[in-house]
Write a protein that holds these residues in place. Sequence first.
Motif, PDB file in Angstrom:
ATOM      1  N   SER A  12      43.791  36.571   3.020  1.00 32.53           N
ATOM      2  CA  SER A  12      43.039  37.392   2.061  1.00 32.53           C
ATOM      3  C   SER A  12      43.813  38.657   1.691  1.00 32.53           C
ATOM      4  CB  SER A  12      41.668  37.765   2.634  1.00 32.53           C
ATOM      5  OG  SER A  12      41.824  38.611   3.751  1.00 32.53           O
ATOM      6  N   SER A  13      44.780  39.051   2.523  1.00 27.51           N
ATOM      7  CA  SER A  13      45.556  40.266   2.225  1.00 27.51           C
ATOM      8  C   SER A  13      46.863  40.267   3.028  1.00 27.51           C
ATOM      9  CB  SER A  13      44.733  41.518   2.585  1.00 27.51           C
ATOM     10  OG  SER A  13      44.440  41.513   3.970  1.00 27.51           O
ATOM     11  N   ILE A  15      50.373  40.294   4.960  1.00 23.72           N
ATOM     12  CA  ILE A  15      51.510  39.393   5.215  1.00 23.72           C
ATOM     13  C   ILE A  15      51.148  37.945   4.869  1.00 23.72           C
ATOM     14  CG2 ILE A  15      53.068  38.502   7.019  1.00 23.72           C
ATOM     15  CD1 ILE A  15      52.641  41.247   8.484  1.00 23.72           C
ATOM     16  N   ARG A  38      39.012  33.520   6.289  1.00 24.60           N
ATOM     17  CA  ARG A  38      37.679  33.252   6.873  1.00 24.60           C
ATOM     18  C   ARG A  38      36.571  33.450   5.855  1.00 24.60           C
ATOM     19  NH1 ARG A  38      36.823  38.339  11.049  1.00 24.60           N
ATOM     20  NH2 ARG A  38      37.848  39.900   9.738  1.00 24.60           N
ATOM     21  N   LYS A  42      36.739  36.727  -0.479  1.00 25.25           N
ATOM     22  CA  LYS A  42      37.856  37.682  -0.558  1.00 25.25           C
ATOM     23  C   LYS A  42      39.106  37.062  -1.189  1.00 25.25           C
ATOM     24  CE  LYS A  42      37.104  40.932   3.229  1.00 25.25           C
ATOM     25  NZ  LYS A  42      37.764  41.425   4.457  1.00 25.25           N
ATOM     26  N   ASP A  64      38.233  30.167   9.861  1.00 24.70           N
ATOM     27  CA  ASP A  64      38.025  31.336  10.739  1.00 24.70           C
ATOM     28  C   ASP A  64      38.647  30.984  12.089  1.00 24.70           C
ATOM     29  OD1 ASP A  64      37.067  33.210  12.519  1.00 24.70           O
ATOM     30  OD2 ASP A  64      35.064  33.307  11.642  1.00 24.70           O
ATOM     31  N   VAL A  65      39.650  31.749  12.528  1.00 30.49           N
ATOM     32  CA  VAL A  65      40.355  31.382  13.763  1.00 30.49           C
ATOM     33  C   VAL A  65      39.479  31.559  15.007  1.00 30.49           C
ATOM     34  CG1 VAL A  65      42.690  31.808  12.833  1.00 30.49           C
ATOM     35  CG2 VAL A  65      41.517  33.643  14.096  1.00 30.49           C
ATOM     36  N   ASN A  89      48.883  33.697  11.392  1.00 24.97           N
ATOM     37  CA  ASN A  89      49.067  35.074  10.932  1.00 24.97           C
ATOM     38  C   ASN A  89      47.821  35.933  11.134  1.00 24.97           C
ATOM     39  OD1 ASN A  89      50.087  37.277   8.936  1.00 24.97           O
ATOM     40  ND2 ASN A  89      48.178  36.539   8.010  1.00 24.97           N
ATOM     41  N   TYR A 154      45.591  45.940  21.804  1.00 28.14           N
ATOM     42  CA  TYR A 154      46.329  45.193  20.775  1.00 28.14           C
ATOM     43  C   TYR A 154      47.652  44.677  21.346  1.00 28.14           C
ATOM     44  CZ  TYR A 154      48.938  44.175  16.504  1.00 28.14           C
ATOM     45  OH  TYR A 154      49.681  43.546  15.533  1.00 28.14           O
ATOM     46  N   VAL A 187      53.865  47.644   9.220  1.00 23.40           N
ATOM     47  CA  VAL A 187      53.875  47.056   7.872  1.00 23.40           C
ATOM     48  C   VAL A 187      52.709  47.673   7.102  1.00 23.40           C
ATOM     49  CG1 VAL A 187      53.916  44.901   6.538  1.00 23.40           C
ATOM     50  CG2 VAL A 187      54.611  44.872   8.938  1.00 23.40           C
ATOM     51  N   THR A 189      49.892  47.476   5.143  1.00 26.70           N
ATOM     52  CA  THR A 189      48.893  46.492   4.685  1.00 26.70           C
ATOM     53  C   THR A 189      47.498  47.069   4.958  1.00 26.70           C
ATOM     54  OG1 THR A 189      48.741  45.443   6.846  1.00 26.70           O
ATOM     55  CG2 THR A 189      50.356  44.502   5.328  1.00 26.70           C
ATOM     56  N   LYS A 194      42.756  49.927   7.901  1.00 23.04           N
ATOM     57  CA  LYS A 194      41.576  49.647   8.732  1.00 23.04           C
ATOM     58  C   LYS A 194      41.709  50.318  10.096  1.00 23.04           C
ATOM     59  CE  LYS A 194      41.895  45.100   7.721  1.00 23.04           C
ATOM     60  NZ  LYS A 194      41.780  43.653   7.667  1.00 23.04           N
TER      61      LYS A 194
HETATM   62  N1  LIG Z   1      50.482  45.698   9.545  1.00 23.27           N
HETATM   63  C1  LIG Z   1      51.229  45.886  10.610  1.00 23.27           C
HETATM   64  O1  LIG Z   1      51.693  46.997  10.888  1.00 23.27           O
HETATM   65  C2  LIG Z   1      51.595  44.729  11.465  1.00 23.27           C
HETATM   66  C3  LIG Z   1      50.862  43.549  11.501  1.00 23.27           C
HETATM   67  N2  LIG Z   1      51.243  42.533  12.342  1.00 23.27           N
HETATM   68  C4  LIG Z   1      50.465  41.306  12.413  1.00 23.27           C
HETATM   69  O2  LIG Z   1      50.507  40.675  11.156  1.00 23.27           O
HETATM   70  C5  LIG Z   1      49.377  39.832  10.989  1.00 23.27           C
HETATM   71  C6  LIG Z   1      48.778  40.057   9.623  1.00 23.27           C
HETATM   72  O3  LIG Z   1      48.328  41.385   9.515  1.00 23.27           O
HETATM   73  P1  LIG Z   1      48.446  42.256   8.167  1.00 23.27           P
HETATM   74  O4  LIG Z   1      48.782  41.414   7.041  1.00 23.27           O
HETATM   75  O5  LIG Z   1      49.270  43.427   8.468  1.00 23.27           O
HETATM   76  O6  LIG Z   1      46.942  42.789   8.068  1.00 23.27           O
HETATM   77  P2  LIG Z   1      45.750  42.502   7.064  1.00 23.27           P
HETATM   78  O7  LIG Z   1      44.590  43.238   7.636  1.00 23.27           O
HETATM   79  O8  LIG Z   1      46.155  42.785   5.667  1.00 23.27           O
HETATM   80  O9  LIG Z   1      45.504  40.923   7.207  1.00 23.27           O
HETATM   81  C7  LIG Z   1      44.913  40.360   8.310  1.00 23.27           C
HETATM   82  C8  LIG Z   1      44.345  39.028   7.914  1.00 23.27           C
HETATM   83  O10 LIG Z   1      43.783  38.388   9.072  1.00 23.27           O
HETATM   84  C9  LIG Z   1      42.486  37.957   8.708  1.00 23.27           C
HETATM   85  N3  LIG Z   1      41.598  37.734   9.838  1.00 23.27           N
HETATM   86  C10 LIG Z   1      41.098  38.595  10.741  1.00 23.27           C
HETATM   87  N4  LIG Z   1      40.286  37.957  11.598  1.00 23.27           N
HETATM   88  C11 LIG Z   1      40.267  36.645  11.227  1.00 23.27           C
HETATM   89  C12 LIG Z   1      39.630  35.480  11.711  1.00 23.27           C
HETATM   90  N5  LIG Z   1      38.779  35.522  12.745  1.00 23.27           N
HETATM   91  N6  LIG Z   1      39.875  34.291  11.097  1.00 23.27           N
HETATM   92  C13 LIG Z   1      40.692  34.208  10.022  1.00 23.27           C
HETATM   93  N7  LIG Z   1      41.303  35.297   9.497  1.00 23.27           N
HETATM   94  C14 LIG Z   1      41.097  36.492  10.102  1.00 23.27           C
HETATM   95  C15 LIG Z   1      41.961  39.021   7.763  1.00 23.27           C
HETATM   96  O11 LIG Z   1      40.824  38.536   7.072  1.00 23.27           O
HETATM   97  P3  LIG Z   1      39.649  39.516   6.546  1.00 23.27           P
HETATM   98  O12 LIG Z   1      40.125  40.071   5.238  1.00 23.27           O
HETATM   99  O13 LIG Z   1      38.483  38.604   6.405  1.00 23.27           O
HETATM  100  O14 LIG Z   1      39.454  40.565   7.601  1.00 23.27           O
HETATM  101  C16 LIG Z   1      43.203  39.178   6.885  1.00 23.27           C
HETATM  102  O15 LIG Z   1      43.273  38.129   5.967  1.00 23.27           O
HETATM  103  C17 LIG Z   1      48.450  40.152  12.158  1.00 23.27           C
HETATM  104  O16 LIG Z   1      48.571  39.146  13.147  1.00 23.27           O
HETATM  105  C18 LIG Z   1      48.985  41.468  12.698  1.00 23.27           C
HETATM  106  O17 LIG Z   1      48.720  41.630  14.065  1.00 23.27           O
HETATM  107  C19 LIG Z   1      52.345  42.624  13.138  1.00 23.27           C
HETATM  108  C20 LIG Z   1      53.108  43.744  13.124  1.00 23.27           C
HETATM  109  C21 LIG Z   1      52.770  44.885  12.324  1.00 23.27           C
END
Ligand SMILES: NC(=O)C1=CN([C@@H]2O[C@H](COP(=O)(O)OP(=O)(O)OC[C@H]3O[C@@H](n4cnc5c(N)ncnc54)[C@H](OP(=O)(O)O)[C@@H]3O)[C@@H](O)[C@H]2O)C=CC1
Length: 318
Positions: A12-13, A15, A38, A42, A64-65, A89, A154, A187, A189, A194
């Motif tokens: 949804s957003s 990476i 999930r 979105k 939904d994971v 991811n 985390y 990153v 994002t 949040k």
């Molecule tokens: N941003 C950063 O600094 C870093 C991020 N990461 C990792 O990168 C990955 C992606 O994060 P990032 O893109 O930054 O963050 P975002 O918050 O932009 O994206 C996270 C995504 O995970 C989804 N999500 C959360 N819970 C669930 C669930 N139960 N089932 C399915 N989807 C779910 C969110 O959905 P929804 O919109 O519904 O909440 C969203 O689509 C994560 O694993 C994070 O730990 C790693 C290093 C650095």
Amino acid sequence: MNQKVVLITGCSSGIGLALAVRLAKDEKKRFMVYATMRNLAKSEALVEAAGRTLGRTLEIKQLDVCDEKSIKACVDNLPMRSVDILISNAGMGMIGPIECQTIDEMKTVMDTNFFGLVRLLKEILPGMKKRKSGHIVVISSVMGIQGILFNDIYAASKFAVEGFCESLAVQALRFNLNISLIEPGPVITEFERKVFEEGVKIDLSKADKVTADMFTNIYLKNYNQIFQSLGQTPEDVAEHTFKMITMENPPFRHQTNSLYTPMTTLKYADPNGDLPIETFYKMVFEHDKVFNASLNFLKLLRWRSRKSFTLDKDKNAS
Ligand SMILES: NC(=O)C1=CN([C@@H]2O[C@H](COP(=O)(O)OP(=O)(O)OC[C@H]3O[C@@H](n4cnc5c(N)ncnc54)[C@H](OP(=O)(O)O)[C@@H]3O)[C@@H](O)[C@H]2O)C=CC1
Ligand SMILES: CC1=C(/C=C/C(C)=C/C=C/C(C)=C/C=O)C(C)(C)CCC1
């Protein structure tokens, strides 16, 4: 042409979205991407970014994971239930002193970041083993290698991911499967926004004064600065991941941010483990002015290179 089936979670957003679009727009059309989220309400940002690839090399599905039934329903609907490349991811962050976090909040982080991956693999690994082919790509973090102040839970969830994958990698080799851990630093994002918004709302009354002060005046104060100085774009991380996916022999670990590697290198440099802890302590409490000046300098360098890039683009356009 034999297209590879890619399943990505959390599109949804950030990476996940950037990676889904990068793979779907592959000029050689090598991938059929199932971009999952999930909450399908979105999907607007992905639909827009996917453009003409939607319905061709990209399809959006619900997953939904944290829900086994939703994972099974999604996989059951794929052609022959077959996934060539799984990109785990979906994830969430959490910051703050543990005194101010409930066990239920902590369990949600573990359930999403760690058990989310385990649930996916329980559904997808047997098929990969049977076909003796597949690539499991896991978006981990530098915090899967090294803990960071006030990221205790985390970091623990990402350490769990790394330990799990390291154990599984030996078995995977026996079935000709690849596992790759992608380890980004900060990153920019929704994750960043949040985590910060939740962080400033924390009720610090359960923490002692020193801890509360450290969280507010050191961690939160530096947070935005660190993302502005060291932060990558999700497209950049997607490009690194794309390279891992298209490599003949992808490595088990890949860090995406060369500005961050000096920090993680400290871990490997000292088997006793004191070097990174003492260095972080000094950076934060003793050499904070030098640390801040370095971050400011980095920010300035990036701002200047972005500005000259924009000027060059404008010049070329005119
Ligand atoms: N941003 C950063 O600094 C870093 C991020 N990461 C990792 O990168 C990955 C992606 O994060 P990032 O893109 O930054 O963050 P975002 O918050 O932009 O994206 C996270 C995504 O995970 C989804 N999500 C959360 N819970 C669930 C669930 N139960 N089932 C399915 N989807 C779910 C969110 O959905 P929804 O919109 O519904 O909440 C969203 O689509 C994560 O694993 C994070 O730990 C790693 C290093 C650095
Ligand atoms: C560099 C650095 C710090 C902060 C690092 C941060 C904030 C990293 C964030 C990484 C993320 C968000 C990874 C996501 O998976 C501290 C603790 C101030 C101490 C001094 C060095």
